[in-house]
Design an enzyme around this catalytic site. Structure first.
Site, PDB file in Angstrom:
ATOM      1  N   ALA A  65       0.871  15.684  14.278  1.00 32.37           N
ATOM      2  CA  ALA A  65       0.185  16.730  13.526  1.00 32.37           C
ATOM      3  C   ALA A  65      -0.945  16.097  12.723  1.00 32.37           C
ATOM      4  O   ALA A  65      -0.992  14.883  12.545  1.00 32.37           O
ATOM      5  CB  ALA A  65       1.169  17.439  12.598  1.00 32.37           C
ATOM      6  N   GLY A 111       4.823  16.329  16.003  1.00 29.14           N
ATOM      7  CA  GLY A 111       4.578  17.690  16.482  1.00 29.14           C
ATOM      8  C   GLY A 111       4.271  17.753  17.967  1.00 29.14           C
ATOM      9  O   GLY A 111       4.535  18.763  18.613  1.00 29.14           O
ATOM     10  N   GLU A 114       7.540  17.672  19.703  1.00 29.80           N
ATOM     11  CA  GLU A 114       8.138  18.997  19.508  1.00 29.80           C
ATOM     12  C   GLU A 114       7.496  20.035  20.428  1.00 29.80           C
ATOM     13  O   GLU A 114       8.174  20.910  20.970  1.00 29.80           O
ATOM     14  CB  GLU A 114       8.000  19.410  18.050  1.00 29.80           C
ATOM     15  CG  GLU A 114       8.857  18.556  17.121  1.00 29.80           C
ATOM     16  CD  GLU A 114       8.630  18.880  15.663  1.00 29.80           C
ATOM     17  OE1 GLU A 114       9.533  19.464  15.044  1.00 29.80           O
ATOM     18  OE2 GLU A 114       7.549  18.557  15.129  1.00 29.80           O
ATOM     19  N   GLU A 134       8.591  11.185  11.815  1.00 25.74           N
ATOM     20  CA  GLU A 134       8.313  11.855  10.534  1.00 25.74           C
ATOM     21  C   GLU A 134       8.905  11.144   9.325  1.00 25.74           C
ATOM     22  O   GLU A 134       8.336  11.217   8.225  1.00 25.74           O
ATOM     23  CB  GLU A 134       8.820  13.310  10.589  1.00 25.74           C
ATOM     24  CG  GLU A 134       7.960  14.266  11.406  1.00 25.74           C
ATOM     25  CD  GLU A 134       8.293  14.287  12.891  1.00 25.74           C
ATOM     26  OE1 GLU A 134       7.783  15.174  13.591  1.00 25.74           O
ATOM     27  OE2 GLU A 134       9.054  13.399  13.350  1.00 25.74           O
TER      28      GLU A 134
END
Length: 259
Positions: A65, A111, A114, A134
């Site tokens: 991200a 992300g 994901e 993360e």
């Protein structure tokens, strides 16, 4: 049409390429918003039969991200960001009645991992790397990563990857069940298209119901068995089922209308 995505519709396959190669295709609010828009089209455009999701360039699918968007957020803002992503993109992909395959062409981290996991399954290039780093940022995955990684590879390995922030390469990802196939980078898109073209010869209503049932199972839905029975019954009311059964008995290839 899109600032951060390239789209190309051929033979019923919509190829969506996240196109920020200078930023390793990192997810920012614009990418999430535009993915939400294109998914609306996927759901509503009958010319789109399936989706191939990939990243621009040869280094990254989505390398994470955009962390610069995080620094101003408080607890409520962080939760709102995650909820918006889930609603606009991640849950929409997972629950899409049309098959969505991620062709992972490099780094698939945070992300990005994901995003790949929200797809129905994944293919990868030999240089692909997966991880949920993360905890290095004082965060946890917020786009469904803790749940989907555990569903896909089991508690023990998911726990290790999540709390060490370690990455796994393509071959290990395949051994773990995180990806279904590994191809040379040059062949990744072509081979993934072949899989989608094969799926597109099957009955679309049945494919959609199979996706829904497998998702029930992955989530441990206590109504999974009952839902399967219900959807199995619904198939009998379709033209496709009559065509499929007739074609089988007549020893010919079925031609499905998706009805």
């Amino acid at each position: 049409m899109y600032q951060t995505l390239l789209t190309d519709l051929q033979e019923g396959i919509l190829t969506i390429t996240i196109n920020r190669p200078d930023k390793m295709n990192a997810l920012n609010k614009d990418v999430v918003a535009e993915l939400g828009q294109v998914l609306e089209e996927v759901y509503n455009n009958n010319d789109i039969k399936s989706v191939l999701l990939t990243g621009a360039g040869e280094k990254a699918f989505v390398a994470g991200a955009d962390i610069s968007e995080f620094t101003a957020l408080d607890a409520a803002g962080g939760a709102a960001l995650a909820q918006k992503g889930a609603d606009l993109v991640f849950n929409k992909i997972e629950n899409c009645p049309k098959p969505v395959i991620a062709a992972v062409n490099g780094f698939s981290l945070g992300g990005g991992c994901e995003l790949a996991m929200s797809c129905h399954f994944r293919t990868a290039s030999e240089n692909a790397k997966f991880g949920q780093p993360e905890v290095n940022l004082g965060l946890i995955p917020g786009y469904g990563g803790t749940q989907r990684l555990t569903q896909l590879i089991g508690k023990g390995k998911a726990m290790e990857l999540m709390i060490t922030a370690d990455m796994v390469g393509a071959d290990e990802a395949k051994a773990l069940g995180l990806v279904n196939h590994v191809f040379p980078l040059a062949d990744l898109i072509g081979e993934t298209r072949k899989i989608l073209l094969k799926i597109q010869t099957k009955a679309p209503v049945a494919v959609a119901k199979a996706i829904a049932c497998v998702n029930d199972a992955a989530k441990g839905n206590q109504d999974g068995f009952a839902n399967e029975i219900k959807r199995f019954g619904e198939c009998f009311a379709t033209e496709d089922m009559k065509e499929g059964a007739t074609a089988f008995l007549e020893k010919r290839k079925a031609v499905f209308a998706g009805k």
